[in-house]
Design a protein around this motif. Structure first.
Motif, PDB file in Angstrom:
ATOM      1  N   LEU A 100      -0.294 -19.940   6.119  1.00 19.40           N
ATOM      2  CA  LEU A 100      -0.061 -18.525   5.859  1.00 19.40           C
ATOM      3  C   LEU A 100      -1.366 -17.933   5.343  1.00 19.40           C
ATOM      4  N   TYR A 101      -1.672 -16.715   5.739  1.00 19.45           N
ATOM      5  CA  TYR A 101      -2.849 -16.010   5.245  1.00 19.45           C
ATOM      6  C   TYR A 101      -2.382 -14.647   4.771  1.00 19.45           C
ATOM      7  N   TYR A 102      -2.917 -14.185   3.634  1.00 19.76           N
ATOM      8  CA  TYR A 102      -2.333 -12.970   3.052  1.00 19.76           C
ATOM      9  C   TYR A 102      -3.326 -12.225   2.171  1.00 19.76           C
ATOM     10  N   ASP A 103      -3.002 -10.971   1.916  1.00 14.23           N
ATOM     11  CA  ASP A 103      -3.571 -10.181   0.833  1.00 14.23           C
ATOM     12  C   ASP A 103      -2.441  -9.279   0.347  1.00 14.23           C
ATOM     13  N   ALA A 104      -2.765  -8.233  -0.380  1.00 19.56           N
ATOM     14  CA  ALA A 104      -1.715  -7.388  -0.966  1.00 19.56           C
ATOM     15  C   ALA A 104      -0.902  -6.639   0.084  1.00 19.56           C
ATOM     16  N   ASN A 105      -1.468  -6.451   1.288  1.00 24.88           N
ATOM     17  CA  ASN A 105      -0.821  -5.621   2.302  1.00 24.88           C
ATOM     18  C   ASN A 105      -0.409  -6.356   3.560  1.00 24.88           C
TER      19      ASN A 105
ATOM     20  N   ASP B 271     -10.532  -3.419  15.398  1.00 19.92           N
ATOM     21  CA  ASP B 271     -10.772  -2.004  15.079  1.00 19.92           C
ATOM     22  C   ASP B 271      -9.827  -1.105  15.877  1.00 19.92           C
ATOM     23  N   THR B 272      -9.609  -1.439  17.142  1.00 20.55           N
ATOM     24  CA  THR B 272      -8.659  -0.675  17.959  1.00 20.55           C
ATOM     25  C   THR B 272      -7.248  -0.841  17.414  1.00 20.55           C
ATOM     26  N   LEU B 273      -6.916  -2.061  17.010  1.00 22.28           N
ATOM     27  CA  LEU B 273      -5.606  -2.308  16.401  1.00 22.28           C
ATOM     28  C   LEU B 273      -5.460  -1.496  15.119  1.00 22.28           C
ATOM     29  N   ASP B 274      -6.529  -1.474  14.297  1.00 18.52           N
ATOM     30  CA  ASP B 274      -6.531  -0.662  13.078  1.00 18.52           C
ATOM     31  C   ASP B 274      -6.121   0.773  13.379  1.00 18.52           C
ATOM     32  N   THR B 275      -6.747   1.343  14.392  1.00 16.21           N
ATOM     33  CA  THR B 275      -6.493   2.730  14.760  1.00 16.21           C
ATOM     34  C   THR B 275      -5.033   2.912  15.140  1.00 16.21           C
ATOM     35  N   LYS B 276      -4.495   1.948  15.881  1.00 16.15           N
ATOM     36  CA  LYS B 276      -3.116   2.059  16.346  1.00 16.15           C
ATOM     37  C   LYS B 276      -2.099   1.848  15.226  1.00 16.15           C
ATOM     38  N   LEU B 277      -2.436   1.020  14.235  1.00 14.91           N
ATOM     39  CA  LEU B 277      -1.454   0.664  13.194  1.00 14.91           C
ATOM     40  C   LEU B 277      -1.808   1.154  11.795  1.00 14.91           C
ATOM     41  N   PHE B 278      -2.922   1.828  11.636  1.00 15.83           N
ATOM     42  CA  PHE B 278      -3.373   2.297  10.323  1.00 15.83           C
ATOM     43  C   PHE B 278      -3.639   1.154   9.349  1.00 15.83           C
ATOM     44  N   ILE B 279      -4.002  -0.023   9.865  1.00 21.60           N
ATOM     45  CA  ILE B 279      -4.277  -1.144   8.972  1.00 21.60           C
ATOM     46  C   ILE B 279      -5.446  -0.824   8.052  1.00 21.60           C
ATOM     47  N   LYS B 280      -6.440  -0.142   8.613  1.00 20.23           N
ATOM     48  CA  LYS B 280      -7.635   0.170   7.825  1.00 20.23           C
ATOM     49  C   LYS B 280      -7.246   0.931   6.563  1.00 20.23           C
ATOM     50  N   ALA B 281      -6.370   1.920   6.695  1.00 20.76           N
ATOM     51  CA  ALA B 281      -5.949   2.709   5.540  1.00 20.76           C
ATOM     52  C   ALA B 281      -5.278   1.833   4.489  1.00 20.76           C
TER      53      ALA B 281
ATOM     54  N   SER C 263      10.092   0.277   5.976  1.00 21.97           N
ATOM     55  CA  SER C 263       8.761   0.797   6.310  1.00 21.97           C
ATOM     56  C   SER C 263       7.782  -0.320   6.692  1.00 21.97           C
ATOM     57  N   ASP C 264       8.165  -1.576   6.494  1.00 22.14           N
ATOM     58  CA  ASP C 264       7.285  -2.695   6.836  1.00 22.14           C
ATOM     59  C   ASP C 264       7.060  -2.782   8.346  1.00 22.14           C
ATOM     60  N   ILE C 265       5.933  -3.370   8.719  1.00 18.24           N
ATOM     61  CA  ILE C 265       5.560  -3.530  10.122  1.00 18.24           C
ATOM     62  C   ILE C 265       5.596  -5.008  10.483  1.00 18.24           C
ATOM     63  N   PHE C 266       6.222  -5.334  11.600  1.00 21.19           N
ATOM     64  CA  PHE C 266       6.183  -6.686  12.147  1.00 21.19           C
ATOM     65  C   PHE C 266       5.355  -6.657  13.423  1.00 21.19           C
TER      66      PHE C 266
ATOM     67  N   LYS D 267       0.835  -1.196   0.000  1.00 20.02           N
ATOM     68  CA  LYS D 267       0.000   0.000   0.000  1.00 20.02           C
ATOM     69  C   LYS D 267       0.876   1.255   0.000  1.00 20.02           C
ATOM     70  N   GLN D 268       0.441   2.250  -0.729  1.00 22.74           N
ATOM     71  CA  GLN D 268       1.167   3.517  -0.800  1.00 22.74           C
ATOM     72  C   GLN D 268       0.549   4.526   0.164  1.00 22.74           C
ATOM     73  N   PHE D 269       1.368   5.171   0.961  1.00 22.24           N
ATOM     74  CA  PHE D 269       0.944   6.325   1.769  1.00 22.24           C
ATOM     75  C   PHE D 269       1.863   7.446   1.327  1.00 22.24           C
ATOM     76  N   GLY D 270       1.394   8.272   0.395  1.00 21.51           N
ATOM     77  CA  GLY D 270       2.296   9.246  -0.204  1.00 21.51           C
ATOM     78  C   GLY D 270       3.355   8.453  -0.950  1.00 21.51           C
ATOM     79  N   THR D 271       4.606   8.603  -0.543  1.00 21.72           N
ATOM     80  CA  THR D 271       5.682   7.856  -1.203  1.00 21.72           C
ATOM     81  C   THR D 271       6.061   6.605  -0.409  1.00 21.72           C
ATOM     82  N   ILE D 272       5.367   6.362   0.706  1.00 21.55           N
ATOM     83  CA  ILE D 272       5.715   5.213   1.548  1.00 21.55           C
ATOM     84  C   ILE D 272       4.806   4.040   1.213  1.00 21.55           C
ATOM     85  N   SER D 273       5.404   2.886   0.996  1.00 24.04           N
ATOM     86  CA  SER D 273       4.596   1.674   0.860  1.00 24.04           C
ATOM     87  C   SER D 273       5.133   0.668   1.858  1.00 24.04           C
ATOM     88  N   PHE D 274       4.237  -0.145   2.397  1.00 26.72           N
ATOM     89  CA  PHE D 274       4.702  -1.115   3.387  1.00 26.72           C
ATOM     90  C   PHE D 274       3.826  -2.347   3.413  1.00 26.72           C
ATOM     91  N   MET D 275       4.368  -3.396   3.998  1.00 28.83           N
ATOM     92  CA  MET D 275       3.649  -4.633   4.263  1.00 28.83           C
ATOM     93  C   MET D 275       3.540  -4.791   5.772  1.00 28.83           C
TER      94      MET D 275
END
Length: 193
Positions: free
Chosen positions: A40-45, A179-189, A74-77, A2-10
């Protein structure tokens, strides 16, 4: 990615249990694959691996992710799963873990909550927060210089009564914390394509 401006991450996620993974599968409609002996479970992000219970399993599964993918700074673990906790925490509460105590050594990520990682199920209320995987995850990611964004979140499932934790209860607790995790990590975006 996913792109956030010029940043993309998994987002790379290690969970111990299939019901924990199922919460992500249901929410994000992830696809299933195999990687070595792992589910393993996955999607594009997002790529999620099920480690099984315990420090060594969490370390091995996380290391498998690190070895198999081209990690970017920029990836998140993320390590997420259920934990036992004392009465200071409510059942279903999402805890942002900042340090781990394992075999009387403390390992610090940040100044958030401290978890005690054990090699056995905790059935006594001796510690504030307890799990069995956080140190294994930490041990794998901390030695990879490319990994800059490390997060450990735990969802309180019980008061040191592991026999009371069901598969359906585990999935539900995690699902409701996303949903709380989304808010903390921007997963929703990252899932708004």
């Amino acid at each position: 990615n996913k792109q956030f401006g010029t940043i993309s991450f998994m987002i790379y996620i290690t969970v111990a249990l299939k019901p924990e993974a199922q919460a992500f599968v249901d929410k994000y409609k992830l696809q299933r694959a195999k990687l070595k002996n792992y589910s393993l479970y996955y999607d594009a992000n997002m790529t999620l691996i099920i480690s099984g219970i315990g420090v060594q399993n969490a370390m091995d599964a996380t290391q498998t992710l690190i070895d198999m993918y081209d990690i970017d700074e920029s990836d998140i673990f993320l390590n997420i799963g259920i934990c036992a906790a004392n009465n200071n925490y409510r059942i279903g509460e999402l805890l942002d873990i900042g340090s781990i105590v394992y075999k009387n050594q403390t390992y610090i990520l940040n100044s958030k909550q401290t978890i005690t990682c054990l090699d056995h199920e905790a059935s006594e209320n001796i510690y504030a927060i307890v799990d069995m995987e956080s140190f294994g995850f930490y041990e794998a990611v901390i030695h990879s210089p490319a990994i800059k964004n490390i997060f450990i979140f735990k969802v309180v499932s019980d008061r040191f009564e592991p026999h009371k934790v069901t598969k359906e209860g585990t999935k539900s607790l995690l699902f409701h914390a996303l949903d709380t995790l989304d808010t903390k990590l921007f997963i929703k975006a990252s899932h708004c394509d």
